[in-house]
Write a protein that holds these residues in place. Structure first.
Motif, PDB file in Angstrom:
ATOM      1  N   GLY A  12     -11.664   1.407  20.292  1.00 42.01           N
ATOM      2  CA  GLY A  12     -12.119   2.648  20.895  1.00 42.01           C
ATOM      3  C   GLY A  12     -13.028   2.404  22.087  1.00 42.01           C
ATOM      4  O   GLY A  12     -12.931   3.081  23.110  1.00 42.01           O
ATOM      5  N   GLU A  13     -13.910   1.388  21.959  1.00 44.37           N
ATOM      6  CA  GLU A  13     -14.829   1.060  23.047  1.00 44.37           C
ATOM      7  C   GLU A  13     -14.093   0.507  24.260  1.00 44.37           C
ATOM      8  O   GLU A  13     -14.403   0.848  25.399  1.00 44.37           O
ATOM      9  N   ARG A  14     -13.105  -0.362  24.022  1.00 44.32           N
ATOM     10  CA  ARG A  14     -12.476  -1.093  25.113  1.00 44.32           C
ATOM     11  C   ARG A  14     -11.224  -0.411  25.648  1.00 44.32           C
ATOM     12  O   ARG A  14     -10.909  -0.540  26.831  1.00 44.32           O
ATOM     13  N   CYS A  15     -10.499   0.288  24.778  1.00 47.57           N
ATOM     14  CA  CYS A  15      -9.204   0.840  25.187  1.00 47.57           C
ATOM     15  C   CYS A  15      -9.122   2.351  24.997  1.00 47.57           C
ATOM     16  O   CYS A  15      -8.103   2.947  25.356  1.00 47.57           O
ATOM     17  N   GLY A  16     -10.160   2.947  24.416  1.00 48.67           N
ATOM     18  CA  GLY A  16     -10.081   4.357  24.065  1.00 48.67           C
ATOM     19  C   GLY A  16     -10.407   5.289  25.222  1.00 48.67           C
ATOM     20  O   GLY A  16     -11.002   4.901  26.222  1.00 48.67           O
ATOM     21  N   THR A  17      -9.998   6.550  25.036  1.00 44.43           N
ATOM     22  CA  THR A  17     -10.278   7.608  26.003  1.00 44.43           C
ATOM     23  C   THR A  17     -10.975   8.752  25.279  1.00 44.43           C
ATOM     24  O   THR A  17     -10.512   9.204  24.230  1.00 44.43           O
TER      25      THR A  17
END
Length: 222
Positions: free
Chosen positions: A156-161
């Motif tokens: 969620g932190e690296r790839c989330g929107t």
């Protein structure tokens, strides 16, 4: 939340520009194997768009994800290329990927001409070593629920929107792929995701996962 924040050692715009000028742009479709174990490690990659997973094959043929998913803006294939020899891992495109490919000799020339880039690469390799050590600690010390919860929060932190429904992870990973990332079975991942959904810490939007309540999900990390 454990692990290492790689955001502090990402490439800046000038460093990316230097790599783009020295390399060539390529496109790979979803599912394509970008490099494989046994290949000569003679190039590095700058991901422009899309996501890539790094994995190995177990003795029984399962794909075991090692390290984090590589995201846009990240360099990939660094350690093995700088060390030399053959690759020990596979890199697979999770979705359609665009990247800049740079041969080893050109990359080394680039670092020699621009020491600030060489320092950034050294910092990045150090951060990834710490990240790998953290993953080993998680595998040894935490149970499957905590490992899966942490993996979702990291993604969620690296790839989330951020959306109205929460933090949307739209990588469309299968339960088998998630299981390979956290070192457990597909059945366990399916059961845990159902539990997370029932407690309303996550929700599904098609094949995407929305982290609805990060604090509740983080309580599983122990």
């Amino acid at each position: 939340m454990g692990g290492v924040n790689l955001e502090t050692v990402t490439l800046d715009d000038i460093e990316k520009m230097l790599i783009r000028q020295a390399g060539s742009t390529v496109h790979y479709p979803k599912g394509h194997v970008i490099f494989a174990a046994g290949d000569l490690a003679d190039r590095v990659y700058l991901i422009e768009s899309g996501w890539v997973k790094i994995y190995r094959l177990s003795a029984d043929g399962r794909r075991v994800t090692v390290g984090s998913i590589r995201s846009p803006g990240e360099l990939m294939g660094l350690a093995e290329t700088l060390w030399g020899g053959e690759r020990t891992c596979f890199a697979g495109a999770i979705n359609n990927v665009t990247m800049v490919v740079l041969r080893k000799n050109k990359f080394e020339d680039l670092m020699g001409a621009h020491p600030f880039l060489a320092i950034k690469v050294a910092k990045l390799l150090g951060a990834r070593m710490r990240e790998a050590e953290a993953i080993i600690h998680e595998m040894v010390c935490w149970q499957a629920p905590g490992r899966l919860a942490l993996t979702l929060l990291k993604m969620g932190e690296r790839c989330g929107t951020e959306t109205k429904g929460g933090i949307k992870i739209d990588l469309q990973l299968t339960h088998e792929e998630l299981a390979n990332m956290v070192g457990t079975s597909r059945q366990t991942v399916t059961s845990l995701l159902n539990t997370f959904k029932q407690e309303k810490s996550i929700a599904y939007e098609g094949r995407a996962i929305n982290i609805v309540d990060p604090d509740k999900l983080a309580r599983w990390i122990m």
